[in-house]
Design an enzyme around this catalytic site. Sequence first.
Site, PDB file in Angstrom:
ATOM      1  N   GLY A  82       0.797  -1.216   0.000  1.00  0.00           N
ATOM      2  CA  GLY A  82       0.000   0.000   0.000  1.00  0.00           C
ATOM      3  C   GLY A  82       0.829   1.265   0.000  1.00  0.00           C
ATOM      4  N   HIS A  87      -2.594   6.988  11.095  1.00  0.00           N
ATOM      5  CA  HIS A  87      -3.129   6.322  12.282  1.00  0.00           C
ATOM      6  C   HIS A  87      -3.144   7.332  13.425  1.00  0.00           C
ATOM      7  CE1 HIS A  87      -3.025   2.498  10.325  1.00  0.00           C
ATOM      8  NE2 HIS A  87      -1.704   2.427  10.265  1.00  0.00           N
ATOM      9  N   ALA A 151      -9.120   1.284   6.082  1.00  0.00           N
ATOM     10  CA  ALA A 151      -7.958   0.980   5.246  1.00  0.00           C
ATOM     11  C   ALA A 151      -7.420  -0.394   5.602  1.00  0.00           C
ATOM     12  CB  ALA A 151      -6.873   2.040   5.453  1.00  0.00           C
ATOM     13  N   GLY A 153      -3.705  -2.962   4.850  1.00  0.00           N
ATOM     14  CA  GLY A 153      -2.402  -3.191   4.242  1.00  0.00           C
ATOM     15  C   GLY A 153      -1.760  -4.370   4.939  1.00  0.00           C
ATOM     16  N   GLY A 164      -2.564  -5.259   8.957  1.00  0.00           N
ATOM     17  CA  GLY A 164      -3.979  -5.599   8.982  1.00  0.00           C
ATOM     18  C   GLY A 164      -4.869  -4.462   8.533  1.00  0.00           C
ATOM     19  N   CYS A 182      -3.677   6.653   0.674  1.00  0.00           N
ATOM     20  CA  CYS A 182      -3.616   5.548  -0.282  1.00  0.00           C
ATOM     21  C   CYS A 182      -3.459   6.031  -1.719  1.00  0.00           C
ATOM     22  CB  CYS A 182      -4.839   4.637  -0.149  1.00  0.00           C
ATOM     23  SG  CYS A 182      -4.943   3.875   1.475  1.00  0.00           S
TER      24      CYS A 182
END
Length: 217
Positions: A82, A87, A151, A153, A164, A182
Amino acid sequence: MDAPVRAPPVLSPLEWRISDGPVAYPDALAHMEARAQAIAEGQAGEQVWLLEHPPIYTAGTSAQDSDLIDARFPVYRTGRGGQFTYHGPGQRVGYVMLDLKSRKPDVRAFVHDLEQWLIETLAEFNVKGERRQGRVGIWVQRGVREDKIAALGVRIKRWVTLHGVALNVDPDLTHFAGIVPCGIRAHGVTSLVDLGIPATVADVDVALQKSFRKIFG
């Protein structure tokens, strides 16, 4: 005389680890790497870890430097697939460490199951999450616009999964403005609370666990 046959270790069923406070990204990465290695060597069972991070940006293996607009938070280069993602508090991250060799050694099927896990979790809140051809993540239709609400990845090492998913519960959505999430410029981001659903992280944890069992057993 034949040598005695030693039975393989009996591993515990999948373990759920839930962290209430923010977890530093390097600490989470170190744990994932160690746990995945132990799983691959038959020394530990599978694990799903639900947590939040302090505000950070992470760059996957396909990340373009031009998609980092404002490095207002620490940036971590990571081995997951990705591009750039954010986060932070109010976003529930689910790190998934599964042994695909003992399940189904099919990476594409695993990614599809992760997507379905998110879709089923959102359905617990009466939100219709959808896949989009050519776009990573889970999306919601909002009239004429589409926003990303989750999301994913992953990285696969010796058929053990790392990284995850990340589901937006109530993060500060302005924090996404520092990147092109992304690599997609044409669409926005949303969260459960932004959609008018007063969900808490604890509510989402319950839904994630219920939906995971439905998809992964």
